[in-house]
Write an enzyme that holds these catalytic residues in place. Structure first.
Site, PDB file in Angstrom:
ATOM      1  N   GLU A 119       0.849  -1.198   0.000  1.00 17.56           N
ATOM      2  CA  GLU A 119       0.000   0.000   0.000  1.00 17.56           C
ATOM      3  C   GLU A 119       0.879   1.240   0.000  1.00 17.56           C
ATOM      4  OE1 GLU A 119      -0.934  -1.449   3.959  1.00 17.56           O
ATOM      5  OE2 GLU A 119      -1.120   0.610   4.629  1.00 17.56           O
ATOM      6  N   LYS A 121       2.805   4.557   1.002  1.00 19.79           N
ATOM      7  CA  LYS A 121       3.274   5.141   2.265  1.00 19.79           C
ATOM      8  C   LYS A 121       2.937   6.628   2.200  1.00 19.79           C
ATOM      9  CE  LYS A 121       7.242   5.365   5.355  1.00 19.79           C
ATOM     10  NZ  LYS A 121       7.249   6.804   5.628  1.00 19.79           N
ATOM     11  N   ASP A 123       2.693  10.480   3.011  1.00 18.76           N
ATOM     12  CA  ASP A 123       3.657  11.400   3.611  1.00 18.76           C
ATOM     13  C   ASP A 123       2.917  12.426   4.466  1.00 18.76           C
ATOM     14  OD1 ASP A 123       6.029  12.515   4.227  1.00 18.76           O
ATOM     15  OD2 ASP A 123       6.415  13.378   2.251  1.00 18.76           O
ATOM     16  N   TYR A 229      -6.064   8.568   6.508  1.00 13.95           N
ATOM     17  CA  TYR A 229      -6.172   7.187   6.026  1.00 13.95           C
ATOM     18  C   TYR A 229      -5.854   6.251   7.182  1.00 13.95           C
ATOM     19  CZ  TYR A 229      -6.416   7.858   0.937  1.00 13.95           C
ATOM     20  OH  TYR A 229      -6.808   8.162  -0.336  1.00 13.95           O
ATOM     21  N   LYS A 319      11.128   2.737  -0.198  1.00 12.06           N
ATOM     22  CA  LYS A 319      11.123   4.176  -0.453  1.00 12.06           C
ATOM     23  C   LYS A 319      11.351   4.495  -1.935  1.00 12.06           C
ATOM     24  CE  LYS A 319      10.985   6.714   2.690  1.00 12.06           C
ATOM     25  NZ  LYS A 319      11.747   7.080   3.892  1.00 12.06           N
ATOM     26  N   CYS A 413      40.440  21.985  15.782  1.00 14.78           N
ATOM     27  CA  CYS A 413      39.002  22.231  15.899  1.00 14.78           C
ATOM     28  C   CYS A 413      38.693  23.701  15.607  1.00 14.78           C
ATOM     29  CB  CYS A 413      38.546  21.853  17.301  1.00 14.78           C
ATOM     30  SG  CYS A 413      36.824  22.281  17.601  1.00 14.78           S
ATOM     31  N   CYS A 416      37.285  25.253  19.166  1.00 11.01           N
ATOM     32  CA  CYS A 416      38.099  25.455  20.379  1.00 11.01           C
ATOM     33  C   CYS A 416      39.598  25.462  20.098  1.00 11.01           C
ATOM     34  CB  CYS A 416      37.780  24.380  21.417  1.00 11.01           C
ATOM     35  SG  CYS A 416      38.410  22.751  20.965  1.00 11.01           S
ATOM     36  N   CYS A 436      37.659  16.465  17.073  1.00 10.41           N
ATOM     37  CA  CYS A 436      38.254  17.374  18.051  1.00 10.41           C
ATOM     38  C   CYS A 436      38.571  16.543  19.291  1.00 10.41           C
ATOM     39  CB  CYS A 436      37.247  18.468  18.384  1.00 10.41           C
ATOM     40  SG  CYS A 436      37.637  19.348  19.899  1.00 10.41           S
ATOM     41  N   CYS A 442      35.444  21.341  24.805  1.00 10.38           N
ATOM     42  CA  CYS A 442      35.162  22.079  23.566  1.00 10.38           C
ATOM     43  C   CYS A 442      33.717  22.582  23.614  1.00 10.38           C
ATOM     44  CB  CYS A 442      35.360  21.167  22.357  1.00 10.38           C
ATOM     45  SG  CYS A 442      34.728  21.871  20.822  1.00 10.38           S
TER      46      CYS A 442
HETATM   47  S1  IVH Z   1       2.436   1.002   9.015  1.00  4.27           S
HETATM   48  C1  IVH Z   1       3.881  -0.971  12.729  1.00  4.27           C
HETATM   49  N1  IVH Z   1       1.477   1.966   6.784  1.00  4.27           N
HETATM   50  O1  IVH Z   1       5.384   5.735   8.035  1.00  4.27           O
HETATM   51  C2  IVH Z   1       3.818  -0.268  11.446  1.00  4.27           C
HETATM   52  N2  IVH Z   1       2.884   3.371   8.084  1.00  4.27           N
HETATM   53  O2  IVH Z   1       8.163   5.152   8.658  1.00  4.27           O
HETATM   54  C3  IVH Z   1       3.171   1.047  11.551  1.00  4.27           C
HETATM   55  N3  IVH Z   1       3.170   5.628   7.178  1.00  4.27           N
HETATM   56  O3  IVH Z   1       5.177   6.146  11.488  1.00  4.27           O
HETATM   57  C4  IVH Z   1       3.250   1.828  10.335  1.00  4.27           C
HETATM   58  N4  IVH Z   1       1.894   5.349   5.415  1.00  4.27           N
HETATM   59  O4  IVH Z   1       3.586   7.501  10.015  1.00  4.27           O
HETATM   60  C5  IVH Z   1       2.250   2.207   7.849  1.00  4.27           C
HETATM   61  N5  IVH Z   1       0.508   2.714   4.815  1.00  4.27           N
HETATM   62  C6  IVH Z   1       1.271   2.942   5.874  1.00  4.27           C
HETATM   63  C7  IVH Z   1       1.896   4.190   6.089  1.00  4.27           C
HETATM   64  C8  IVH Z   1       2.708   4.359   7.200  1.00  4.27           C
HETATM   65  C9  IVH Z   1       2.659   6.204   6.084  1.00  4.27           C
HETATM   66  C10 IVH Z   1       4.108   6.280   8.123  1.00  4.27           C
HETATM   67  C11 IVH Z   1       3.728   6.192   9.570  1.00  4.27           C
HETATM   68  C12 IVH Z   1       4.901   5.577  10.255  1.00  4.27           C
HETATM   69  C13 IVH Z   1       5.990   5.832   9.286  1.00  4.27           C
HETATM   70  C14 IVH Z   1       7.078   4.812   9.418  1.00  4.27           C
END
Ligand code: IVH
Length: 690
Positions: A119, A121, A123, A229, A319, A413, A416, A436, A442
């Protein structure tokens, strides 16, 4: 009407108008125009006038406006189930490794089907929303994963989040987790309105969402186009499904928004294919995403997989590649970090990368500068991935004429003046980092250490951030951790409330936040010193092992006197290595450091770490696994033992309680025999823990 009253009324009116302007700047634009101190002075004047002429304290006076003056604070909520983060995968190889790792941990052969969900991710910012008997009772941000901020009032204003769960069949306690975000269309409209009003536009939808969610006044949040979501959960008083997909479908039935690009995939190749599809559609989705999340679909398997420190073994975030841009190096500065590392930083001609203006990039170290051969005035390609510091990828005009000489790091450094060296270890390897050598003497190291001390995973003191530490340090009011705890007692002279940017309330809040940390967990206490190689993970392992800091300190002191048994015990903690042990000895051997520790201990009490689950028959026992295990993988066996409070060690000693030996066990089995350690088969071990 007396003359005095007319005068007072006029001044009262002027004050009210001015305060309303500041309130709007504070609430509406997230951009206060005056310091807290100035605002407090206005308010005090207004209150003085009203004390004299109570008839001026009308309903619309700012004094009557509850919540008009922000406390600057959200309450805290402890997550009953921690909010985890995700490990990252950066390429297809990492995705295949993830699938293989899951199979290996579960001891699951290739021909047994294993499903994953994939699914987007999102942002945005994660939030956890709790329902009791179907009614929303509270909501919290992620915070440090264990404790978040109470954003209940703000979350209630989101249309995507039901006040009561729809349908039936939900457990008594339900915690739905997901992402709060702002979509592109709403973001554009929001920024157009900002600009129309002559205000700064937001950098990107994520920042706009963060600013909107952290409003002290929920009426402001209500006017922001926040969406949500649902994709995960915390506490559930009863299971709601057998699979990840099934659980998310339930969220949909309860009238949460769920993402319709979530799919079930049957292999790494399937996941990668879905990733490519989402990546191709990315720009048309209408909201920001920064990758694809894969999760093991079967919840029973998720349970077996569990998590390592802060991320589940059953999920990974794949990612998208970082965004790139071209710009010019205007200067190269050298920063000195907490551990003395000299880091060259490129000052760039500001450029927009992925919607954010970037003007600095790290050049890491000398070797990296040499490898890139970057010099002043070069045109370079840079990249920015998520919240990671931007990096310089390559020089684009290395063949131009009149380039200056290569950049070299100073041998002393820049802060310092002490020697800055690249250490050489016993094996003759030269550290890539130049450091340093002046330690906490320092100023740069001292300041960075103090910033670390108040940071989120250490003392987490609200209202005490980088800016405040710098100010206190430069005024010589806080030179070491203990001084933070004596600020309030010294405030008669310091008069913090009169400083620019401070007021009675914010000063009082800071002292309260500091006092709240006078009882500090072992892990935070140890991590707070910022000792190199003693990060949060190691601090946690050490706290869990020794339980009491006093006991641990005695052990370390013995180590500094060369006691091998104490060293062996520290190294027997699974995950604690030589580098960490050496760093601890080095730190606690120094009389200056011991003085800092001692002074801090006159201000704070270190709480014992929680004793492991004592109901289990193996709690507190030390176990060693050897040979081939047949029912579980070694990792799963180890994780299970640890979750029951046992210590898992890699080597047999007289402190070992059980050796669990599978076929092919060799020298460890023999040693256990010699030392009289109890030896169990895998089946006997299982019988013991069940
Ligand atoms: S699952 C135990 N699903 O990504 C797993 N996270 O880098 C819980 N996020 O803190 C996260 N979309 O804020 C999950 N479809 C998705 C997500 C998602 C965004 C974020 C979430 C999490 C962060 C982790």
């Amino acid at each position: 009407m007396s003359n005095e009253f007319t005068q007072a009324k006029r001044e009262h009116h002027a004050l009210a108008v001015e305060m309303r302007i500041h309130d709007d700047a504070y609430y509406g634009q997230d951009a206060p125009k005056v310091s807290d101190a100035k605002y407090d002075a206005l308010r005090q004047r207004l209150l003085d006038i009203e004390a004299k002429f109570p008839e001026l304290a009308t309903k619309d006076s700012p004094s009557q406006n509850v919540g008009a003056k922000p406390s600057g604070k959200f309450g805290k909520i402890t997550h009953t189930v921690p909010m985890l983060s995700l490990d990252n995968a950066f390429d297809e190889g990492d995705v295949r490794d993830f699938a293989a790792r899951v199979r290996r941990f579960l001891n699951m052969a290739e021909d047994i089907p294993l499903a994953f969900t994939a699914e987007p991710k999102i942002d945005g910012l994660s939030a956890s929303i709790r329902y009791e008997n179907g009614v929303l009772v509270n909501a919290a941000t992620r915070g440090d994963g264990r404790i978040g901020e109470d954003i209940t009032a703000n979350i209630r204003t989101l249309k995507d989040i039901p006040d009561t769960l729809t349908g039936a069949g939900w457990p008594d306690v339900v915690e739905v987790r997901g992402e709060v975000y702002i979509d592109h269309e709403d973001f554009a409209a929001m920024n157009a309105a900002q600009e129309h009003a002559g205000k700064e536009p937001y950098k990107n939808p994520r920042n706009a969402a963060a600013g909107s969610l952290r409003q002290i006044d929920p009426r402001v949040t209500a006017n922001r186009p926040l969406k949500f979501y649902a994709y995960a959960w915390g506490e559930m008083s009863a299971p709601i499904a057998d699979t990840q997909m099934g659980a998310v479908e339930k969220f949909g039935q309860w009238e949460f928004s769920v993402n319709d690009l979530m799919r079930v995939c049957l292999s790494a190749e399937d996941m990668i294919a879905h990733y490519k599809q989402i990546e191709a559609d990315r720009s048309a989705l209408g909201y920001d995403i920064d990758g694809v999340v894969y999760k093991v679909n079967d919840l029973a398997l998720q349970g077996r997989l569990g998590f390592v420190s802060r991320a589940p073994r059953w999920a990974v975030a794949h990612k998208f590649p970082a965004e790139k841009a071209t710009t010019i190096i205007e200067a190269i500065d050298v920063q000195v970090g907490r551990t003395g590392a000299l880091t060259p930083v490129a000052r760039l001609k500001p450029v927009t990368v992925g919607g954010v203006v970037v003007s600095n990039a790290t050049l890491h170290n000398e070797d990296e500068i040499k490898r890139l051969d970057v010099r002043l005035g070069d045109t370079v390609e840079i990249q920015r991935a998520g919240d990671v510091i931007p990096q310089v990828l390559r020089v684009l005009d290395a063949d131009r004429t009149g380039r200056p000489d290569p950049f070299t790091l100073p041998k002393s450094c820049p802060v310092c003046g002490a020697d800055a060296v690249r250490e050489v270890d016993e094996k003759g390897n030269r550290d890539v980092v130049r450091r340093c050598t002046n330690g906490l003497q320092c100023p740069a190291q001292a300041i960075e250490s103090l910033k670390h001390f108040v940071s989120r995973r250490a003392y987490d003191i609200d209202g005490m951030g980088a800016k405040q530490i710098e100010a206190f340090y430069h005024k010589k009011l806080v030179l070491e951790p203990a001084h933070i705890f004596t600020l309030e007692a010294r405030n008669g002279e310091i008069k913090l409330e009169t400083w620019e940017g401070w007021g009675e309330q914010s000063a009082a809040n800071l002292f309260a936040a500091i006092n709240a940390r006078r009882e500090i967990e072992f892990v935070r206490f140890l991590y707070g010193f910022g000792i190199r190689h003693v990060g949060h993970g190691n601090s946690n392992l050490i706290a869990k092992h020794y339980l009491s800091f006093g006991k641990f300190l005695k052990v370390v002191q013995k180590m500094t006197r060369g006691d091998d048994d104490s060293l062996a015990e520290l190294l027997s903690i699974d995950g604690v290595g030589e580098a960490c042990a050496n760093a601890l000895v080095g730190f606690f051997k120094s009389p200056q450091n011991m003085q800092v520790v001692g002074e801090l201990l006159t201000q704070v009490t270190v709480m014992d770490a929680e004793a492991p689950n004592t109901d289990s028959p193996v709690a507190g026992k030390t176990v060693v696994f050897t040979g081939k295990l047949e029912l579980f993988s070694r990792d799963e066996a180890k994780a299970k033992a640890q979750s029951l409070g046992a210590k898992v060690s890699g080597s047999v000693s007289k402190k070992t309680d059980y050796l669990v030996a599978g076929p092919g066990a060799g020298s460890k089995l023999k040693k256990a025999g010699d030392l009289g350690v109890k030896v169990l088969s895998e089946a006997e071990w299982l019988a013991l823990i069940e």
